[in-house]
Design a protein around this motif. Structure first.
Motif, PDB file in Angstrom:
ATOM      1  N   GLY A 273       0.821  -1.158  -0.032  1.00 41.98           N
ATOM      2  CA  GLY A 273      -0.009   0.017   0.144  1.00 41.98           C
ATOM      3  C   GLY A 273       0.781   1.249  -0.065  1.00 41.98           C
ATOM      4  O   GLY A 273       0.418   2.284  -0.641  1.00 41.98           O
ATOM      5  N   LEU A 274       1.887   1.124   0.900  1.00 40.52           N
ATOM      6  CA  LEU A 274       2.748   2.265   0.719  1.00 40.52           C
ATOM      7  C   LEU A 274       3.444   2.595  -0.708  1.00 40.52           C
ATOM      8  O   LEU A 274       3.629   3.612  -0.845  1.00 40.52           O
ATOM      9  N   TYR A 275       3.839   1.702  -1.281  1.00 43.58           N
ATOM     10  CA  TYR A 275       4.696   1.706  -2.462  1.00 43.58           C
ATOM     11  C   TYR A 275       3.536   2.463  -3.347  1.00 43.58           C
ATOM     12  O   TYR A 275       3.869   3.039  -4.224  1.00 43.58           O
ATOM     13  N   ASP A 276       2.497   1.544  -3.643  1.00 44.74           N
ATOM     14  CA  ASP A 276       1.377   2.062  -4.538  1.00 44.74           C
ATOM     15  C   ASP A 276       1.151   3.370  -4.191  1.00 44.74           C
ATOM     16  O   ASP A 276       0.781   4.217  -5.220  1.00 44.74           O
ATOM     17  N   ASP A 277       0.847   3.982  -3.167  1.00 43.22           N
ATOM     18  CA  ASP A 277       0.522   5.181  -2.808  1.00 43.22           C
ATOM     19  C   ASP A 277       1.760   6.409  -3.224  1.00 43.22           C
ATOM     20  O   ASP A 277       1.214   7.253  -3.776  1.00 43.22           O
ATOM     21  N   ALA A 278       2.781   5.799  -2.903  1.00 44.15           N
ATOM     22  CA  ALA A 278       3.901   6.614  -3.333  1.00 44.15           C
ATOM     23  C   ALA A 278       4.100   6.648  -4.957  1.00 44.15           C
ATOM     24  O   ALA A 278       4.297   7.876  -5.507  1.00 44.15           O
TER      25      ALA A 278
ATOM     26  N   THR B  63       6.891   7.098   1.510  1.00 49.29           N
ATOM     27  CA  THR B  63       6.058   7.975   2.650  1.00 49.29           C
ATOM     28  C   THR B  63       4.603   7.837   1.974  1.00 49.29           C
ATOM     29  O   THR B  63       4.531   7.899   0.813  1.00 49.29           O
ATOM     30  N   SER B  64       3.739   8.020   3.207  1.00 51.61           N
ATOM     31  CA  SER B  64       2.496   7.829   2.626  1.00 51.61           C
ATOM     32  C   SER B  64       2.054   9.242   2.203  1.00 51.61           C
ATOM     33  O   SER B  64       2.557  10.367   2.634  1.00 51.61           O
TER      34      SER B  64
END
Length: 195
Positions: free
Chosen positions: A20-25, A98-99
């Motif tokens: 989720g963090l990766y996709d958000d970034a 980072t989110s």
């Protein structure tokens, strides 16, 4: 903001946080015209592999007994695809993320924590790379004290594709306290990191 750091575990909850963090970034990058990461590019298998082969860290903001994941990073102890064979003098920071809800400055807090971990392992250099086509990220790392030390024009990715990266490195401050001399002349001392 109070931030705590912990190694990511090979469990469904942590793996989902990392993806989720990766996709958000990645979505943030795309929204800001940066062509680097793509949502869905790194899955649970990717993060599971690096949890087992290196270190993957999660950063959580602590607010009134609640914790929220605000970032993470991978820490490798070698990076042959970008840096070639090297003596064991560095830690290699990858996927600093980072989110989108994290406050400004969170990335630097994470980078500082990664550098402290590298220094605690007794390695004097922090190294990382960024796409040669991403001058904004290069400037970010240079502002954090990293210096360009080279370029790898044909780094091979997991899918076999090649791309150019800028190699950056930072000499870390010594984290040990000078040895005190006892009356007998034998030295003793402690690391500032408590180790």
């Amino acid at each position: 903001m109070n931030v705590s750091f912990r190694p990511a575990m090979d469990c469904a909850a942590d793996l989902a946080l990392l993806v989720g963090l990766y996709d958000d970034a990645a979505r943030w990058m795309i929204g800001h015209g940066i062509d680097q990461w793509k949502p869905g590019e790194k899955d649970t298998d990717h993060f599971r592999r690096w949890i087992r082969q290196g270190e993957v860290w999660l950063a959580e903001a602590v607010e009134e007994a609640a914790e929220e994941a605000v970032g993470g990073w991978e820490l490798w102890w070698e990076d042959v695809p970008a840096w070639g064979e090297q003596p064991p003098v560095a830690g290699y920071v990858h996927r600093l993320m980072t989110s989108s809800s994290a406050p400004a400055g969170t990335g630097r807090v994470l980078l500082d924590a990664a550098e402290r971990r590298i220094a605690a392992a007794g390695r004097p250099l922090a190294r990382l790379d960024c796409l040669a086509t991403n001058p904004r990220l290069r400037a970010y790392y240079e502002e954090a004290g990293y210096a360009v030390v080279g370029e790898q024009t044909a780094k091979e990715g997991a899918g076999g594709d090649t791309y150019g990266v800028i190699l950056l490195e930072k000499r870390l401050a010594d984290t040990t306290v000078p040895r005190a001399r006892s009356k007998s002349g034998a030295g003793h001392g402690r690391s500032r990191s408590g180790g």
